[in-house]
Design a protein around this motif. Structure first.
Motif, PDB file in Angstrom:
ATOM      1  N   THR A  14      14.018  -1.476   0.371  1.00 40.17           N
ATOM      2  CA  THR A  14      13.843  -1.927   1.764  1.00 40.17           C
ATOM      3  C   THR A  14      13.116  -0.885   2.588  1.00 40.17           C
ATOM      4  OG1 THR A  14      15.893  -3.219   1.616  1.00 40.17           O
ATOM      5  CG2 THR A  14      15.055  -2.749   3.818  1.00 40.17           C
ATOM      6  N   VAL A  15      13.534   0.390   2.469  1.00 39.62           N
ATOM      7  CA  VAL A  15      12.877   1.445   3.245  1.00 39.62           C
ATOM      8  C   VAL A  15      11.445   1.640   2.770  1.00 39.62           C
ATOM      9  CG1 VAL A  15      12.967   3.859   3.955  1.00 39.62           C
ATOM     10  CG2 VAL A  15      15.098   2.575   3.685  1.00 39.62           C
ATOM     11  N   THR A  29      10.889 -11.076   0.133  1.00 47.24           N
ATOM     12  CA  THR A  29       9.910 -10.011  -0.087  1.00 47.24           C
ATOM     13  C   THR A  29      10.383  -9.063  -1.172  1.00 47.24           C
ATOM     14  OG1 THR A  29       9.133 -10.114   2.204  1.00 47.24           O
ATOM     15  CG2 THR A  29       8.692  -8.087   0.990  1.00 47.24           C
ATOM     16  N   LEU A  30      11.656  -8.685  -1.113  1.00 44.34           N
ATOM     17  CA  LEU A  30      12.191  -7.766  -2.113  1.00 44.34           C
ATOM     18  C   LEU A  30      12.188  -8.403  -3.508  1.00 44.34           C
ATOM     19  CD1 LEU A  30      15.208  -6.219  -0.160  1.00 44.34           C
ATOM     20  CD2 LEU A  30      12.968  -5.198  -0.578  1.00 44.34           C
ATOM     21  N   ASP A  32      10.145 -10.815  -4.555  1.00 42.23           N
ATOM     22  CA  ASP A  32       8.782 -11.040  -5.032  1.00 42.23           C
ATOM     23  C   ASP A  32       8.049  -9.744  -5.389  1.00 42.23           C
ATOM     24  OD1 ASP A  32       9.102 -13.749  -4.670  1.00 42.23           O
ATOM     25  OD2 ASP A  32       8.122 -13.804  -2.707  1.00 42.23           O
ATOM     26  N   LYS A  33       8.292  -8.687  -4.653  1.00 47.58           N
ATOM     27  CA  LYS A  33       7.462  -7.488  -4.788  1.00 47.58           C
ATOM     28  C   LYS A  33       8.130  -6.332  -5.519  1.00 47.58           C
ATOM     29  CE  LYS A  33       4.888  -6.234  -1.350  1.00 47.58           C
ATOM     30  NZ  LYS A  33       4.417  -5.811  -0.012  1.00 47.58           N
ATOM     31  N   HIS A  34       9.447  -6.367  -5.689  1.00 50.43           N
ATOM     32  CA  HIS A  34      10.149  -5.242  -6.290  1.00 50.43           C
ATOM     33  C   HIS A  34      10.957  -5.711  -7.507  1.00 50.43           C
ATOM     34  CE1 HIS A  34       9.340  -2.410  -2.924  1.00 50.43           C
ATOM     35  NE2 HIS A  34       9.264  -3.550  -2.230  1.00 50.43           N
ATOM     36  N   ASP A  35      10.920  -4.945  -8.541  1.00 51.14           N
ATOM     37  CA  ASP A  35      11.610  -5.292  -9.780  1.00 51.14           C
ATOM     38  C   ASP A  35      13.079  -4.885  -9.666  1.00 51.14           C
ATOM     39  OD1 ASP A  35      12.202  -6.055 -12.333  1.00 51.14           O
ATOM     40  OD2 ASP A  35      11.334  -4.270 -13.289  1.00 51.14           O
ATOM     41  N   ILE A  36      13.836  -5.710  -8.946  1.00 52.64           N
ATOM     42  CA  ILE A  36      15.232  -5.377  -8.655  1.00 52.64           C
ATOM     43  C   ILE A  36      16.186  -5.976  -9.679  1.00 52.64           C
ATOM     44  CG2 ILE A  36      17.088  -5.749  -6.953  1.00 52.64           C
ATOM     45  CD1 ILE A  36      14.964  -5.452  -4.790  1.00 52.64           C
ATOM     46  N   GLY A  37      15.827  -7.139 -10.237  1.00 49.44           N
ATOM     47  CA  GLY A  37      16.684  -7.761 -11.236  1.00 49.44           C
ATOM     48  C   GLY A  37      17.840  -8.544 -10.660  1.00 49.44           C
ATOM     49  N   LEU A  38      17.741  -8.944  -9.388  1.00 46.51           N
ATOM     50  CA  LEU A  38      18.783  -9.744  -8.734  1.00 46.51           C
ATOM     51  C   LEU A  38      18.145 -10.989  -8.140  1.00 46.51           C
ATOM     52  CD1 LEU A  38      20.713  -6.957  -6.765  1.00 46.51           C
ATOM     53  CD2 LEU A  38      21.408  -8.018  -8.925  1.00 46.51           C
TER      54      LEU A  38
END
Length: 344
Positions: A14-15, A29-30, A32-38
């Motif tokens: 997020t930051v 956004t998180l 789509d753009k970040h490989d968070i796995g959730l």
């Protein structure tokens, strides 16, 4: 409540996203753009928990989240992965100093410019207090009668001239012997150290020329440093206009410009960190009540083993800490090496 690995991962993403895009960050956004796995639903749950814990905030009920000062503080202390400055970036910094004639004021002025240019923020350098400058050479020159000119060349490159009146007319040879004794024993010490330690020690040793003991009190008094305001070097104000773009950031821009115009604040803020090793980050109101939305990254610099000043950058909390921290760290070490070199 201690942050779980899931909380840390979402907070960092997020930051990072907010620093890059300068707009509230939502779960989509998180996802789509970040490989968070959730899943987006799980991300929304974690975002809500981080907001309840004070690490994130919502500008609008239906919008995404933005970091709070607490969130930035945790991010800088625990989540930032520092980049190594590239060889090209290091060369660019070093090339700026090669243009200088290796005078202290030129080095410090160039440092403010380098920090501002590479951080795209404002660069600030706090010059050394006069009392911290150390003696490189002293010479006593007979002028007329009992009047003597004391010339002190400092390691910073400064030259101080003091007229003193002794108890009698001393020959130039007698003054030379006193000067030589002082150079042999006081070189490398600052004025306070010479007054409070070196000269008292020499008076006890009694191994110097007899004339030294007759004039030591006058010489010591003449070494009282000029405690005038230390120099401040500031560059990059124009960068700030591009960093605070939104209408709701106009007030923050005015705040940071006000801080940069407050020499007492800058001297106190950077002076507080000149005595410490390492790089420090001051975020928002943990530095001053007027610093909402502002961050300062600062580090001290040295002349030899003596800490003599501080430098850093001032900008929005939404700055690239990954690069700003190593930039300040590398520059402070390089400046310390250069100042130590010219002081010898």
């Amino acid at each position: 409540m201690e942050l779980s690995q899931r909380h840390r991962m979402i907070l960092k993403a997020t930051v990072d996203e907010f620093i890059q895009e300068n707009r509230p960050v939502g779960s989509k956004t998180l996802f789509d753009k970040h490989d968070i796995g959730l899943s987006p639903a799980s991300i929304r749950t974690v975002l809500k928990e981080l907001e309840e814990m004070g690490y994130l905030a919502s500008r609008h009920t239906s919008g995404g989240r933005i970091p709070t000062e607490i969130g930035y503080r945790f991010y800088v202390d625990s989540l930032v992965v520092l980049y190594e400055l590239t060889i090209k970036e290091k060369q660019r910094i070093q090339e700026e100093y090669l243009k200088m004639q290796f005078k202290l004021d030129q080095i410090l002025k160039a440092t403010a410019s380098v920090l501002a240019s590479l951080s795209n923020s404002a660069g600030v350098v706090l010059g050394p207090a006069k009392s911290l400058d150390t003696l490189k050479h002293v010479e006593l020159i007979h002028v007329h009668g009992d009047e003597v000119l004391m010339i002190m060349v400092m390691r910073s490159g400064a030259v101080l001239n003091r007229s003193v009146f002794l108890d009698r007319n001393y020959s130039q040879e007698e003054l030379y012997q006193i000067s030589k004794y002082l150079n042999d024993n006081a070189k490398g010490y600052d004025m306070f150290e010479i007054q409070e330690k070196v000269i008292p020690s020499l008076l006890l040793r009694k191994d110097g020329p007899l004339d030294f003991y007759k004039v030591s009190g006058v010489i010591s008094a003449a070494m009282t440093p000029d405690n005038s305001e230390v120099s401040l070097y500031i560059d990059g104000l124009k960068n700030l206009y591009g960093r605070f773009k939104d209408e709701d950031e106009e007030e923050r821009l005015n705040q940071v410009l006000s801080l940069l115009d407050d020499k007492r604040f800058l001297t106190r803020m950077f002076g507080d960190y000149s005595e410490h090793d390492g790089v420090y980050t001051v975020i928002g109101k943990d530095g001053d009540g007027r610093m909402g939305g502002v961050s300062i990254i600062t580090s001290g610099y040295r002349m030899g083993e003596k800490r003599i000043g501080a430098m850093g950058i001032i900008g929005p909390q939404r700055m690239d800490y990954h690069r700003a921290l190593p930039l300040v760290d590398f520059t402070s070490k390089l400046v310390s090496e250069m100042i130590t070199r010219i002081s010898k």
